[in-house]
Design a protein around this motif. Structure first.
Motif, PDB file in Angstrom:
ATOM      1  N   PHE A 116       0.792  -1.352   0.090  1.00  0.00           N
ATOM      2  CA  PHE A 116       0.214  -0.018   0.118  1.00  0.00           C
ATOM      3  C   PHE A 116       0.928   1.313   0.000  1.00  0.00           C
ATOM      4  CE2 PHE A 116      -3.089  -3.032   1.438  1.00  0.00           C
ATOM      5  CZ  PHE A 116      -4.476  -2.666   0.879  1.00  0.00           C
ATOM      6  N   ALA A 117       0.458   2.290  -0.939  1.00  0.00           N
ATOM      7  CA  ALA A 117       1.285   3.429  -0.880  1.00  0.00           C
ATOM      8  C   ALA A 117       0.887   4.448   0.282  1.00  0.00           C
ATOM      9  CB  ALA A 117       0.799   4.072  -2.158  1.00  0.00           C
ATOM     10  N   GLU A 118      -0.279   4.478   0.885  1.00  0.00           N
ATOM     11  CA  GLU A 118      -0.653   5.253   2.071  1.00  0.00           C
ATOM     12  C   GLU A 118      -1.385   4.745   3.310  1.00  0.00           C
ATOM     13  OE1 GLU A 118      -3.140   8.264   0.642  1.00  0.00           O
ATOM     14  OE2 GLU A 118      -2.142   8.917  -0.958  1.00  0.00           O
ATOM     15  N   TRP A 119      -1.202   5.158   4.189  1.00  0.00           N
ATOM     16  CA  TRP A 119      -1.897   4.585   5.440  1.00  0.00           C
ATOM     17  C   TRP A 119      -3.423   5.229   5.718  1.00  0.00           C
ATOM     18  CZ3 TRP A 119       0.841   1.723   9.308  1.00  0.00           C
ATOM     19  CH2 TRP A 119      -0.144   1.141  10.429  1.00  0.00           C
ATOM     20  N   ASP A 120      -4.101   4.475   4.976  1.00  0.00           N
ATOM     21  CA  ASP A 120      -5.661   5.024   4.927  1.00  0.00           C
ATOM     22  C   ASP A 120      -6.632   4.106   5.192  1.00  0.00           C
ATOM     23  OD1 ASP A 120      -5.286   3.292   2.870  1.00  0.00           O
ATOM     24  OD2 ASP A 120      -5.870   4.515   1.268  1.00  0.00           O
ATOM     25  N   GLU A 121      -8.024   4.267   5.169  1.00  0.00           N
ATOM     26  CA  GLU A 121      -9.033   3.368   5.558  1.00  0.00           C
ATOM     27  C   GLU A 121      -9.004   1.803   4.706  1.00  0.00           C
ATOM     28  OE1 GLU A 121     -10.940   3.519   8.089  1.00  0.00           O
ATOM     29  OE2 GLU A 121      -9.839   5.307   8.604  1.00  0.00           O
ATOM     30  N   GLU A 122      -8.335   2.175   3.547  1.00  0.00           N
ATOM     31  CA  GLU A 122      -8.205   0.758   2.619  1.00  0.00           C
ATOM     32  C   GLU A 122      -7.332  -0.132   3.067  1.00  0.00           C
ATOM     33  OE1 GLU A 122      -6.973  -0.345  -1.790  1.00  0.00           O
ATOM     34  OE2 GLU A 122      -7.664   1.623  -1.449  1.00  0.00           O
ATOM     35  N   LEU A 123      -6.187   0.393   3.623  1.00  0.00           N
ATOM     36  CA  LEU A 123      -5.081  -0.417   4.326  1.00  0.00           C
ATOM     37  C   LEU A 123      -5.413  -1.063   5.582  1.00  0.00           C
ATOM     38  CD1 LEU A 123      -1.970  -0.957   4.931  1.00  0.00           C
ATOM     39  CD2 LEU A 123      -1.922   0.805   6.270  1.00  0.00           C
ATOM     40  N   LEU A 124      -6.248  -0.109   6.478  1.00  0.00           N
ATOM     41  CA  LEU A 124      -6.803  -0.802   7.755  1.00  0.00           C
ATOM     42  C   LEU A 124      -7.796  -1.701   7.409  1.00  0.00           C
ATOM     43  CD1 LEU A 124      -7.072   2.736   9.821  1.00  0.00           C
ATOM     44  CD2 LEU A 124      -5.323   0.739   9.873  1.00  0.00           C
ATOM     45  N   ALA A 125      -8.864  -1.791   6.520  1.00  0.00           N
ATOM     46  CA  ALA A 125      -9.791  -2.611   6.104  1.00  0.00           C
ATOM     47  C   ALA A 125      -9.255  -3.885   5.710  1.00  0.00           C
ATOM     48  CB  ALA A 125     -10.749  -2.138   4.958  1.00  0.00           C
ATOM     49  N   ALA A 126      -7.972  -3.827   4.776  1.00  0.00           N
ATOM     50  CA  ALA A 126      -7.245  -5.277   4.561  1.00  0.00           C
ATOM     51  C   ALA A 126      -6.756  -5.624   5.718  1.00  0.00           C
ATOM     52  CB  ALA A 126      -6.301  -4.723   3.453  1.00  0.00           C
ATOM     53  N   TYR A 127      -6.045  -5.046   6.634  1.00  0.00           N
ATOM     54  CA  TYR A 127      -5.295  -5.526   7.783  1.00  0.00           C
ATOM     55  C   TYR A 127      -6.517  -6.098   8.683  1.00  0.00           C
ATOM     56  CZ  TYR A 127      -3.438  -5.272  12.508  1.00  0.00           C
ATOM     57  OH  TYR A 127      -2.841  -5.684  13.824  1.00  0.00           O
ATOM     58  N   ARG A 128      -7.803  -5.287   8.771  1.00  0.00           N
ATOM     59  CA  ARG A 128      -8.593  -6.166   9.557  1.00  0.00           C
ATOM     60  C   ARG A 128      -9.008  -7.627   8.976  1.00  0.00           C
ATOM     61  NH1 ARG A 128     -10.263  -0.785  10.772  1.00  0.00           N
ATOM     62  NH2 ARG A 128     -11.712  -0.726   9.046  1.00  0.00           N
ATOM     63  N   GLU A 129      -9.045  -7.760   7.731  1.00  0.00           N
ATOM     64  CA  GLU A 129      -9.358  -8.930   7.248  1.00  0.00           C
ATOM     65  C   GLU A 129      -8.284 -10.160   7.253  1.00  0.00           C
ATOM     66  OE1 GLU A 129     -10.602  -8.271   3.131  1.00  0.00           O
ATOM     67  OE2 GLU A 129     -12.097  -6.891   3.692  1.00  0.00           O
ATOM     68  N   CYS A 130      -6.994  -9.486   7.165  1.00  0.00           N
ATOM     69  CA  CYS A 130      -5.916 -10.457   6.988  1.00  0.00           C
ATOM     70  C   CYS A 130      -5.451 -10.823   8.376  1.00  0.00           C
ATOM     71  CB  CYS A 130      -4.826  -9.660   6.224  1.00  0.00           C
ATOM     72  SG  CYS A 130      -3.235 -10.502   6.554  1.00  0.00           S
ATOM     73  N   CYS A 131      -5.101  -9.737   9.237  1.00  0.00           N
ATOM     74  CA  CYS A 131      -4.036 -10.121  10.273  1.00  0.00           C
ATOM     75  C   CYS A 131      -4.399  -9.743  11.890  1.00  0.00           C
ATOM     76  CB  CYS A 131      -2.806  -9.222  10.201  1.00  0.00           C
ATOM     77  SG  CYS A 131      -2.320  -9.811   8.499  1.00  0.00           S
ATOM     78  N   PHE A 132      -5.688  -8.820  11.848  1.00  0.00           N
ATOM     79  CA  PHE A 132      -6.052  -8.309  13.062  1.00  0.00           C
ATOM     80  C   PHE A 132      -6.501  -9.366  14.097  1.00  0.00           C
ATOM     81  CE2 PHE A 132      -9.281  -6.483  15.740  1.00  0.00           C
ATOM     82  CZ  PHE A 132      -8.430  -5.519  16.638  1.00  0.00           C
ATOM     83  N   MET A 133      -6.975 -10.478  13.769  1.00  0.00           N
ATOM     84  CA  MET A 133      -7.511 -11.447  14.705  1.00  0.00           C
ATOM     85  C   MET A 133      -6.154 -12.206  15.306  1.00  0.00           C
ATOM     86  SD  MET A 133     -10.293 -10.905  15.699  1.00  0.00           S
ATOM     87  CE  MET A 133     -10.737 -12.477  16.707  1.00  0.00           C
ATOM     88  N   THR A 134      -5.220 -12.626  14.347  1.00  0.00           N
ATOM     89  CA  THR A 134      -3.840 -13.078  14.880  1.00  0.00           C
ATOM     90  C   THR A 134      -3.187 -12.260  15.751  1.00  0.00           C
ATOM     91  OG1 THR A 134      -3.886 -14.102  12.513  1.00  0.00           O
ATOM     92  CG2 THR A 134      -1.760 -14.030  14.100  1.00  0.00           C
ATOM     93  N   ASP A 135      -3.156 -10.925  15.471  1.00  0.00           N
ATOM     94  CA  ASP A 135      -2.606 -10.010  16.421  1.00  0.00           C
ATOM     95  C   ASP A 135      -3.201  -9.768  17.725  1.00  0.00           C
ATOM     96  OD1 ASP A 135      -0.631  -9.352  14.431  1.00  0.00           O
ATOM     97  OD2 ASP A 135      -1.151  -7.742  13.956  1.00  0.00           O
TER      98      ASP A 135
END
Length: 83
Positions: free
Chosen positions: A33-52
């Motif tokens: 991702f080029a920027e720290w934005d809502e799209e990045l946070l949504a992808a993070y929630r889908e991918c890795c949030f529960m593991t963290d």
């Protein structure tokens, strides 16, 4: 003793918060991702949030237990002094 437990409880809660923040940073670095934005946070929630979160929750719960113990000791000592 109370001060050591208090400091350890605060540090454990901070460590839990830090685990999630570092997880976001690692995901941002390796995701492309080029920027720290809502799209990045949504992808993070889908991918890795529960593991963290699964990694961070034991630290946070132990920190809360330690803080609860210190609060209990403080209130017990305060009640004994007022009698």
């Amino acid at each position: 003793m109370k001060w050591i437990v208090l400091v350890c409880g605060i540090l454990l809660i901070f460590a839990a918060w830090l685990i999630v923040q570092v997880g976001k940073g690692v995901f941002f670095t390796h995701s492309g991702f080029a920027e720290w934005d809502e799209e990045l946070l949504a992808a993070y929630r889908e991918c890795c949030f529960m593991t963290d979160l699964r990694s961070a929750v034991p630290f946070a719960l132990l920190g809360l237990v330690l803080l609860g113990f210190v609060a209990w000791k403080f209130l017990r000592n305060y009640a004994n002094r007022s009698q």
